[in-house]
Motif scaffolding. Structure first.
Motif, PDB file in Angstrom:
ATOM      1  N   HIS A  89       1.443   5.335  -2.119  1.00 12.20           N
ATOM      2  CA  HIS A  89       0.980   6.509  -2.943  1.00 12.20           C
ATOM      3  C   HIS A  89       2.114   7.387  -3.347  1.00 12.20           C
ATOM      4  O   HIS A  89       2.491   8.276  -2.982  1.00 12.20           O
ATOM      5  CB  HIS A  89       0.154   7.348  -2.376  1.00 12.20           C
ATOM      6  CG  HIS A  89      -1.081   6.812  -1.395  1.00 12.20           C
ATOM      7  ND1 HIS A  89      -2.574   7.107  -2.072  1.00 12.20           N
ATOM      8  CD2 HIS A  89      -1.340   5.966  -0.390  1.00 12.20           C
ATOM      9  CE1 HIS A  89      -3.328   6.385  -0.930  1.00 12.20           C
ATOM     10  NE2 HIS A  89      -2.553   5.904  -0.086  1.00 12.20           N
ATOM     11  N   HIS A 137       0.747  -1.256   0.122  1.00  9.85           N
ATOM     12  CA  HIS A 137       0.222  -0.056  -0.041  1.00  9.85           C
ATOM     13  C   HIS A 137       0.917   1.210   0.020  1.00  9.85           C
ATOM     14  O   HIS A 137       1.498   1.696   0.927  1.00  9.85           O
ATOM     15  CB  HIS A 137      -0.970   0.019   1.125  1.00  9.85           C
ATOM     16  CG  HIS A 137      -1.757   1.057   1.530  1.00  9.85           C
ATOM     17  ND1 HIS A 137      -3.099   1.148   2.238  1.00  9.85           N
ATOM     18  CD2 HIS A 137      -1.882   2.396   0.970  1.00  9.85           C
ATOM     19  CE1 HIS A 137      -3.669   2.277   2.061  1.00  9.85           C
ATOM     20  NE2 HIS A 137      -2.840   3.212   1.449  1.00  9.85           N
ATOM     21  N   HIS A 197      -9.597   1.569   0.858  1.00  6.73           N
ATOM     22  CA  HIS A 197      -9.415   2.181   2.203  1.00  6.73           C
ATOM     23  C   HIS A 197     -10.729   2.391   2.955  1.00  6.73           C
ATOM     24  O   HIS A 197     -11.632   2.844   2.618  1.00  6.73           O
ATOM     25  CB  HIS A 197      -8.872   3.715   1.891  1.00  6.73           C
ATOM     26  CG  HIS A 197      -7.469   3.806   1.340  1.00  6.73           C
ATOM     27  ND1 HIS A 197      -7.209   3.396   0.025  1.00  6.73           N
ATOM     28  CD2 HIS A 197      -6.276   4.560   1.631  1.00  6.73           C
ATOM     29  CE1 HIS A 197      -6.028   3.953  -0.235  1.00  6.73           C
ATOM     30  NE2 HIS A 197      -5.549   4.481   0.659  1.00  6.73           N
ATOM     31  N   ASP A 250       1.817   2.749   3.608  1.00 10.83           N
ATOM     32  CA  ASP A 250       0.874   3.765   3.440  1.00 10.83           C
ATOM     33  C   ASP A 250       1.824   5.121   3.001  1.00 10.83           C
ATOM     34  O   ASP A 250       1.300   6.061   3.029  1.00 10.83           O
ATOM     35  CB  ASP A 250       0.122   4.179   4.345  1.00 10.83           C
ATOM     36  CG  ASP A 250      -1.208   4.979   3.946  1.00 10.83           C
ATOM     37  OD1 ASP A 250      -1.412   5.078   2.459  1.00 10.83           O
ATOM     38  OD2 ASP A 250      -1.927   5.380   4.656  1.00 10.83           O
ATOM     39  N   HIS A 253      -6.407   0.005   6.318  1.00  6.44           N
ATOM     40  CA  HIS A 253      -6.325   0.935   7.653  1.00  6.44           C
ATOM     41  C   HIS A 253      -7.300   0.067   8.559  1.00  6.44           C
ATOM     42  O   HIS A 253      -6.471  -0.351   9.680  1.00  6.44           O
ATOM     43  CB  HIS A 253      -7.075   2.342   7.437  1.00  6.44           C
ATOM     44  CG  HIS A 253      -6.337   3.076   6.574  1.00  6.44           C
ATOM     45  ND1 HIS A 253      -5.502   4.048   7.177  1.00  6.44           N
ATOM     46  CD2 HIS A 253      -6.181   3.433   5.350  1.00  6.44           C
ATOM     47  CE1 HIS A 253      -4.669   4.850   6.205  1.00  6.44           C
ATOM     48  NE2 HIS A 253      -5.471   4.609   4.952  1.00  6.44           N
TER      49      HIS A 253
HETATM   50 FE    FE Z   1      -3.377   5.182   1.450  1.00  7.79          FE
END
Ligand code: FE
Ligand code: NIG
Length: 426
Positions: free
Chosen positions: A93, A91, A261, A335, A283
């Motif tokens: 970004h 995960h 998410h 994340d 999450h």
């Molecule tokens: Fe995320």
């Protein structure tokens, strides 16, 4: 030029194979997360980017074939160091341009993530720069990120778009991920996150934006094979359950797999979405007890990202113990993103999992390797050190595997092997 040559690692103090004792197929659950398959004084042979054999150094050196061919291998004397499967960071970004330093300061002064977002900060404040960026600028950002993650022991990365939120800028972001992946010795899995937040130009018309994601973006992502997964941010201030369902339906219609998410800021009932067979729910801070029981009977992985809780300065963390003890398969990921979790370090995520979520080091290692691989549906190739799997290994300059999450904030990774390529080169 990076070389993918035959490698023989010997004198590994502790080799954590993550070999499954029960032989059961599927993500690891409950007590299985503690079985890390340790071989003392281990050895691993890798040829052509694949693991060929795994055992003790003594057995390897007694093997007549191995001895005869030994000078054809690059031999790495690990001198008692620890070797783990390369981390699977399921995960991230990474396609953004600037860090969000104003939000960082505002939060220090007391504003919450949601207050910052509704005042124009947050995800929306990253959009303009990504929309304006050239493809090569974005490619450079993603490759910097991959280089850094590898230095911390990560060999497989899931990478999401989601900071463009127009058809063209999402395509540009996914192409930057794919372009970088071609030149990268490790493995990259692209995810389309067009449903990250409603962009300003659609303010008050979230249904119109969801339609655009489903009709203008998902089909082109599928047709051009720009992503394997479609993700949605389903929460307060982002998209609701009905909207997530619409995006999942569009993904399914175009044969793309899904992940989401969920339950980061508020609870969402998850059971209704299991019909889409999500690879992962990420999450999970506010997951309900009823959903925990339901998830225990499914292969959807609960991916926990404690870096976000740490960086937002939250007092609470996702209920890892409850999830594990109920039998839900749990993974850990960074994340990595500019708003809630600007860390590339899987050992840091593992350290937070141990100290704040009461996961044992063995559980954290399983969650960061084999269950990360399950969360990306790559467990046939990734996540454990077994013959036939990809040669993804991380060598740590420690004597005991528990030191990996113990020395928080420090980088003890000595070398990373990505599909047989060793970094830094020897
Ligand atoms: Fe995320
Ligand atoms: O996983 N929750 C949604 N997405 C990110 C945050 C992205 C951002 O703030 O830029 C997350 O925490």
């Amino acid at each position: 030029m990076l070389r993918k040559q035959a490698l023989l690692l010997v004198n590994i103090g502790q080799l954590l194979t993550l070999h499954s004792v029960s032989g059961k197929v599927g993500p690891r659950r409950g007590r299985e997360l503690r079985e890390v398959g340790i071989i003392h004084d281990g050895a691993v042979l890798c040829v052509g980017g694949k693991i060929v054999s795994v055992g003790t150094t003594r057995a390897a050196l007694r093997d007549p074939w191995l001895n005869k061919s030994r000078r054809r291998f690059l031999e790495i004397d690990c001198r008692g160091k620890v070797v783990l499967p390369g981390f699977v960071d399921s995960h991230t970004h990474p396609v953004f341009v600037h860090p969000r330093l104003v939000d960082f300061e505002k939060r220090i002064e007391g504003a919450s993530y949601e207050q910052i977002a509704s005042a124009g900060g947050g995800i929306r404040s990253s959009l303009e720069a990504v929309r304006a960026a050239s493809s090569s600028e974005l490619t450079e950002k993603v490759s910097d990120f991959l280089r850094q993650t590898a230095s911390y022991g990560t060999t497989t990365v899931e990478a999401k778009s989601g900071y463009g939120l127009t058809r063209d800028s999402e395509i540009k972001s996914l192409k930057a991920i794919l372009q970088t992946a071609i030149a990268w010795p490790g493995t990259v899995v692209p995810t389309f996150l067009g449903a990250h937040v409603v962009p300003k130009e659609f303010e008050g018309r979230s249904q119109k934006y969801v339609e655009s994601v489903c009709k203008d973006m998902v089909p082109v992502v599928a047709r051009r094979k720009l992503a394997r997964f479609v993700d949605v941010f389903c929460d307060k201030g982002a998209f609701n359950g009905r909207e997530m369902e619409q995006v999942f339906e569009a993904a399914a219609a175009h044969h793309l797999e899904v992940r989401a998410h969920v339950c980061q800021l508020s609870p969402t009932p998850l059971a209704p979405f299991l019909r889409f067979h999500p690879a992962s729910f990420d999450h999970m801070d506010h997951v309900s007890d009823a959903d925990i029981s339901t998830l225990a009977a499914h292969d959807t992985v609960a991916t926990l990202v404690p870096g976000a809780n740490y960086f937002l300065g939250l007092a609470t963390y996702p209920p890892a113990r409850k999830l594990i003890d109920a039998g839900v398969p749990v993974a850990l990921a960074t994340d990595f993103n500019p708003g809630t979790s600007p860390t590339i370090s899987m050992p840091m995520a593992m350290s937070l999992a141990c100290t704040h979520m009461k996961m044992l080091p063995t559980e954290a290692i399983s969650a960061a390797t084999i269950n990360g691989a399950w969360a990306l549906r790559l467990a046939d190739r990734k996540g454990s050190i077994e013959p036939g799997k990809d040669a993804d290994l991380a060598i740590f300059d420690v004597r005991d595997f528990r030191e990996v999450p113990y020395w928080f904030g420090a980088n003890r990774c000595y070398r990373t092997i990505l599909n047989g390529t060793i970094l830094p080169e020897i």
